[in-house]
Write an enzyme that holds these catalytic residues in place. Sequence first.
Site, PDB file in Angstrom:
ATOM      1  CG  ASP A 331      -0.113   0.067   2.509  1.00 46.03           C
ATOM      2  OD1 ASP A 331       0.797  -0.764   2.616  1.00 46.03           O
ATOM      3  OD2 ASP A 331      -0.494   0.837   3.206  1.00 46.03           O
ATOM      4  CD  GLU A 332      -0.724   4.673   3.159  1.00 51.38           C
ATOM      5  OE1 GLU A 332      -1.704   5.494   3.397  1.00 51.38           O
ATOM      6  OE2 GLU A 332       0.085   4.243   3.959  1.00 51.38           O
ATOM      7  CB  VAL A 333       4.127   1.822  -3.338  1.00 51.39           C
ATOM      8  CG1 VAL A 333       5.480   1.953  -3.908  1.00 51.39           C
ATOM      9  CG2 VAL A 333       3.901   0.752  -2.634  1.00 51.39           C
TER      10      VAL A 333
END
Length: 541
Positions: A331-333
């Site tokens: 997530d949230e890369v």
Amino acid sequence: MAVPYHFSSFVFVFTLICALGVSLGFNSTSDLDDSLVYLWPLPSEFTFGEDVLAVDPDLSLAVGGDGGNSDIVREAFLRYRGIIFKHSTRFSKFRGRSMYDISKIRIIVHSDSEMLQLGVDESYSLLVAKNDDHSIIGEATIEANTVYGALRGLETFSQLCAFDYGTKTVQVYNAPWYIQDKPRFVYRGLMLDTSRHYLPIDVIKHVIESMSYAKLNVLHWHIIDEQSFPLEVPTYPKLWKGAYTKWERYTVEDAYDIVNFAKMRGINVMAEIDIPGHAESWGTGYPDLWPSPSCREPLDVSKEFTFDMVSGILTDMRKIFPFELFHLGGDEVNTDCWNSTPHVQQWLQDHNMTPKEAYQYFVLRAQEIAISKNWAPVNWEETFNTFATNLNPRTVIHNWLGPGVCPKAVAKGFRCIYSNQGVWYLDHLDVPWDGFYNAEPLEGINSASEQELVLGGEVCMWSEVADTSNVLQTIWPRAAAAAERLWSKREATSGKNITLTALPRLHYYRCLLTRRGVEADPVTNKYARQPPNGPGSCYEQ
């Protein structure tokens, strides 16, 4: 060993007796609403009567079946006997009486397998009846196919038992009870984050113990994140230099201990390493994992050393975590770091990749490593939202950003775990108990075959503003609201005025938790983990 026998020989007669003269009520000596049943989560099927039974403080255990003699069963019986008999009965009015109504609990387990994996049979039957001329048996009896079903039955039995301050005895009201129960979903989880704040071993165990009271069965252990790397990895011993301090770490033995402690309570532990983002702490011990000293995440996609490290970590962790699912994050890369680092930028050009494609490449390679170690990979929903068609078919999609993801995932054949942050994130202190209770993992999914792909759900305890001082208060009792949604039949928890049907029961359950030493906060405060705002009964917050 006691000779095993089956409920089938007397269930029909017992149920008929109950049906002929039993009003569905819960008539205890308190001022509770007697139209409700104060068991949490609510069992699938049950009948009960009007008798009050006294339980012998020397309650004994008889076992039967191939698995009845399991250490898991025997240790659970001792734990629950301690829970049930917290008060001394030295001056009980029953003292010296030779016959209690319930002096023995018989636990019959048909399988001797103690394998704990996704979908293990947790069903059980529970019978509590009086020993007189009108009943067939005078003891509490739990029958289950596995030891884990027996654990769930023991929890329900313990909730039937209440201390009577007048007689100074433990009593079961509204007997005879006959309960047949099983969970609605196979995955009923709680995520615990030990990276943003370190949680000591005893606190993690306290959380696990409390989970068993609500019949949750998966601890999602978010061990590592960008802030700290507290876990020992023998193959790469410098990794836990990323811990906050040398006193805030978990040894391999600690992790084994947590997994075993959870198994004894019928709880799987799903570990997570969140990659390629959320991994800055890895580079404290191994700076080569950073794209550059000034640009530290996502992990460097251009180096084979990065994937050697992922493989080594998973190899070591596979020895500790036997559960079939492993969470790889994803997530949230933010790939800006790759674009701004010359050697990574050159690698992208050489491989004809955009940063977005490199993100996919990293996730898919990590999945291959996990699958090679016989794990099914779990990824946060961004991976599905970004490149669903290329994910391994074994991937479990973990929803978190909002509603509507599980319907899309199962429509493409993926399994899904529901954790919509708007209703099931425990760190969102403004989400009230009914937000948790009304959330529905199958919302928008009408096909039976697609519904089966929803494994269940989990509530998430992110710890940016939670540590040992307040983590239990933040989890409970709102996690219990989700637990009933995940265990009980949908028709029993939906389409009703929950202020009347669920809230009084949740107040009661919250008080049960506090009696057991769980720091559960009042149910209806505007914000979670706020203390009471004045004097009053636990049951009327």
